[in-house]
Design a protein around this motif. Structure first.
Motif, mmCIF file in Angstrom:
data_model
loop_
_atom_site.group_PDB
_atom_site.id
_atom_site.type_symbol
_atom_site.label_atom_id
_atom_site.label_comp_id
_atom_site.label_asym_id
_atom_site.label_seq_id
_atom_site.Cartn_x
_atom_site.Cartn_y
_atom_site.Cartn_z
ATOM 1 N N MET A 46 -21.201 -11.600 -14.816
ATOM 2 C CA MET A 46 -20.216 -11.200 -13.804
ATOM 3 C C MET A 46 -18.903 -10.738 -14.433
ATOM 4 N N GLY A 47 -18.778 -10.929 -15.739
ATOM 5 C CA GLY A 47 -17.562 -10.513 -16.430
ATOM 6 C C GLY A 47 -16.591 -11.640 -16.695
ATOM 7 N N HIS A 48 -16.943 -12.853 -16.294
ATOM 8 C CA HIS A 48 -16.064 -14.006 -16.500
ATOM 9 C C HIS A 48 -16.430 -14.683 -17.821
ATOM 10 N N THR A 49 -16.132 -14.015 -18.911
ATOM 11 C CA THR A 49 -16.452 -14.510 -20.240
ATOM 12 C C THR A 49 -15.269 -15.287 -20.812
ATOM 13 N N THR A 50 -15.495 -15.955 -21.941
ATOM 14 C CA THR A 50 -14.390 -16.652 -22.594
ATOM 15 C C THR A 50 -13.365 -15.641 -23.109
ATOM 16 N N SER A 51 -13.820 -14.462 -23.501
ATOM 17 C CA SER A 51 -12.891 -13.412 -23.939
ATOM 18 C C SER A 51 -12.006 -12.950 -22.786
ATOM 19 N N LYS A 52 -12.616 -12.830 -21.606
ATOM 20 C CA LYS A 52 -11.835 -12.446 -20.420
ATOM 21 C C LYS A 52 -10.805 -13.531 -20.114
ATOM 22 N N ALA A 53 -11.203 -14.796 -20.239
ATOM 23 C CA ALA A 53 -10.276 -15.892 -19.981
ATOM 24 C C ALA A 53 -9.094 -15.832 -20.950
ATOM 25 N N ARG A 54 -9.380 -15.509 -22.189
ATOM 26 C CA ARG A 54 -8.316 -15.411 -23.185
ATOM 27 C C ARG A 54 -7.332 -14.288 -22.834
ATOM 28 N N SER A 55 -7.858 -13.135 -22.433
ATOM 29 C CA SER A 55 -6.992 -11.993 -22.138
ATOM 30 C C SER A 55 -6.139 -12.253 -20.898
ATOM 31 N N PHE A 56 -6.736 -12.896 -19.860
ATOM 32 C CA PHE A 56 -5.931 -13.146 -18.663
ATOM 33 C C PHE A 56 -4.916 -14.270 -18.909
ATOM 34 N N PHE A 57 -5.242 -15.206 -19.815
ATOM 35 C CA PHE A 57 -4.251 -16.228 -20.187
ATOM 36 C C PHE A 57 -3.044 -15.572 -20.847
ATOM 37 N N GLU A 58 -3.294 -14.630 -21.754
ATOM 38 C CA GLU A 58 -2.201 -13.954 -22.446
ATOM 39 C C GLU A 58 -1.326 -13.184 -21.443
ATOM 40 N N TYR A 59 -1.975 -12.590 -20.439
ATOM 41 C CA TYR A 59 -1.221 -11.889 -19.380
ATOM 42 C C TYR A 59 -0.345 -12.888 -18.626
ATOM 43 N N HIS A 60 -0.932 -14.027 -18.272
ATOM 44 C CA HIS A 60 -0.199 -15.062 -17.548
ATOM 45 C C HIS A 60 0.935 -15.609 -18.403
ATOM 46 N N LYS A 61 0.695 -15.815 -19.687
ATOM 47 C CA LYS A 61 1.717 -16.346 -20.586
ATOM 48 C C LYS A 61 2.920 -15.405 -20.655
ATOM 49 N N LYS A 62 2.658 -14.106 -20.749
ATOM 50 C CA LYS A 62 3.752 -13.140 -20.814
ATOM 51 C C LYS A 62 4.633 -13.235 -19.566
ATOM 52 N N ASP A 63 3.989 -13.294 -18.399
ATOM 53 C CA ASP A 63 4.751 -13.430 -17.150
ATOM 54 C C ASP A 63 5.566 -14.720 -17.140
ATOM 55 N N TYR A 64 4.937 -15.784 -17.612
ATOM 56 C CA TYR A 64 5.604 -17.085 -17.618
ATOM 57 C C TYR A 64 6.804 -17.082 -18.563
ATOM 58 N N MET A 65 6.634 -16.488 -19.755
ATOM 59 C CA MET A 65 7.732 -16.439 -20.712
ATOM 60 C C MET A 65 8.863 -15.553 -20.190
ATOM 61 N N ASP A 66 8.517 -14.448 -19.543
ATOM 62 C CA ASP A 66 9.549 -13.582 -18.952
ATOM 63 C C ASP A 66 10.338 -14.338 -17.884
ATOM 64 N N PHE A 67 9.628 -15.166 -17.105
ATOM 65 C CA PHE A 67 10.278 -15.971 -16.062
ATOM 66 C C PHE A 67 11.263 -16.966 -16.681
ATOM 67 N N LEU A 68 10.829 -17.635 -17.749
ATOM 68 C CA LEU A 68 11.698 -18.610 -18.406
ATOM 69 C C LEU A 68 12.932 -17.944 -19.002
ATOM 70 N N LYS A 69 12.734 -16.805 -19.624
ATOM 71 C CA LYS A 69 13.861 -16.106 -20.264
ATOM 72 C C LYS A 69 14.878 -15.629 -19.228
ATOM 73 N N GLU A 70 14.394 -15.249 -18.046
ATOM 74 C CA GLU A 70 15.296 -14.743 -17.023
ATOM 75 C C GLU A 70 16.060 -15.846 -16.312
ATOM 76 N N TYR A 71 15.385 -16.977 -16.056
ATOM 77 C CA TYR A 71 16.012 -18.010 -15.227
ATOM 78 C C TYR A 71 16.407 -19.292 -15.978
ATOM 79 N N TYR A 72 15.831 -19.532 -17.172
ATOM 80 C CA TYR A 72 16.089 -20.802 -17.845
ATOM 81 C C TYR A 72 16.527 -20.624 -19.290
ATOM 82 N N ASP A 73 16.936 -19.433 -19.673
ATOM 83 C CA ASP A 73 17.378 -19.189 -21.042
ATOM 84 C C ASP A 73 18.582 -20.085 -21.356
ATOM 85 N N GLY A 74 18.445 -20.844 -22.429
ATOM 86 C CA GLY A 74 19.517 -21.781 -22.786
ATOM 87 C C GLY A 74 19.285 -23.180 -22.284
#
Length: 316
Positions: A66-94
């Motif tokens: 179905m396309g739900h491989t461990t590689s797919k999980a890794r790539s979507f985690f990296e996408y989620h991490k980027k969003d999460y880090m951008d959120f922290l930098k914008e609202y919680y920097d410092g």
């Protein structure tokens, strides 16, 4: 009010739906259905139990197709991490140590936490939702990934599932099935995955035997050079991998008098590509000079990511 039905490993429903199967039957086939009389000790009488059962290894095969491989999980985690880090930098920097979070919040650390707490959820005895063993894990020295996963358990919290916030995630990026694929890595291959829908049926929310559409999945189209190849492969699949049959379809050469040959296979493949067919497609050529030459020719044309061009295997 309503009834919850879910994919249960051990004592825990890892994915669930209310009043419907949703897409939970994606990893099951009709052959996995069991309807049997069992004795209920609490009621002191026999009841009819209705459930589906499969194994971790078979579920992995289904999810991978179905396309739900461990590689797919890794790539979507990296996408989620980027969003999460951008959120922290914008609202919680410092206010937080962003560099440390970025260093520690990795796919491997997250997957390790997912598997660790999945095992606890599956084996932890609970009564009235008292997850004692899970709650013991909530300590100050938890790693960043452990804390994020634990904060979302034992149940979905604010659209967060095992530490991943799906509220803003597009389905093309990732779904809970991708997390479930990582969860399965925590268990032995022969571990059972049970979907008990007894209460769902008793509540009038489904038929006793689910309709064909309930199992529906996107099919991978296998194109072969002729009817014999299609027949042998499809029949072998029924014998060796019956739970995978629903994921594939073949050209019906006889009913519709479809011509077959190396050249015709290439013609059909190019027509499918030109039509923008979104299903996954496997073009399977014979392992002979004609088939191998045709594969070389196809190297010169653009082929979309949903298409694989292969040949029958080498045999001694």
């Amino acid at each position: 009010m309503g009834e919850i039905v879910g994919l249960c490993i051990g004592n825990y429903k890892f994915l669930s739906c209310k009043n419907t199967f949703g897409d939970l039957l994606s990893i099951y086939s009709k052959e996995d259905l069991k309807i049997e009389e069992v004795f209920d000790e609490e009621l002191g009488e026999s009841i009819t139990r209705r459930y589906f059962t499969t194994t971790v290894s078979r579920a992995k095969m289904c999810l991978d197709v179905m396309g739900h491989t461990t590689s797919k999980a890794r790539s979507f985690f990296e996408y989620h991490k980027k969003d999460y880090m951008d959120f922290l930098k914008e609202y919680y920097d410092g206010e937080v140590d962003i560099d440390n979070i970025e260093r520690e919040y990795t796919f491997d650390n997250w997957a390790g936490a997912v598997k660790k707490y999945s095992l606890i959820l599956a084996t932890d005895y609970f009564e009235r939702n008292d997850y004692k063993e899970l709650n013991k894990c909530r300590v100050e020295n938890n790693s960043i990934c452990e804390k994020m996963v634990l904060d979302s358990l034992p149940h979905w919290k604010n659209d967060t599932y095992f530490g991943i916030d799906f509220y803003y995630l597009d389905e093309d990026i990732g779904t809970p099935w991708d997390v479930f694929r990582i969860i399965l890595e925590a268990f032995e291959s022969d571990e059972k995955i049970i979907l008990d829908y007894t209460n769902l049926f008793d509540g009038g929310w489904c038929d006793e035997v689910p309709e064909e559409k309930e199992y529906a999945v996107a099919k991978t189209v296998i194109l072969t050079e002729g009817s014999t190849d299609a027949y042998v492969i499809s029949e072998a699949m029924k014998l060796l991998y019956p739970h995978m049959v629903k994921f594939y379809s073949f050209i019906d050469f006889s009913t519709y008098v479809v011509q077959g040959s190396t050249n015709y296979l290439t013609h059909y493949l190019k027509a499918f590509i030109a039509a923008g067919i979104e299903n996954r497609i496997i073009a399977l050529y014979d392992n002979d000079s004609a088939g191998l030459n045709e594969i070389k020719y196809l190297d010169s044309i653009p082929v979309p990511s949903n298409v694989r061009i292969m040949h029958l295997p080498d045999l001694e």
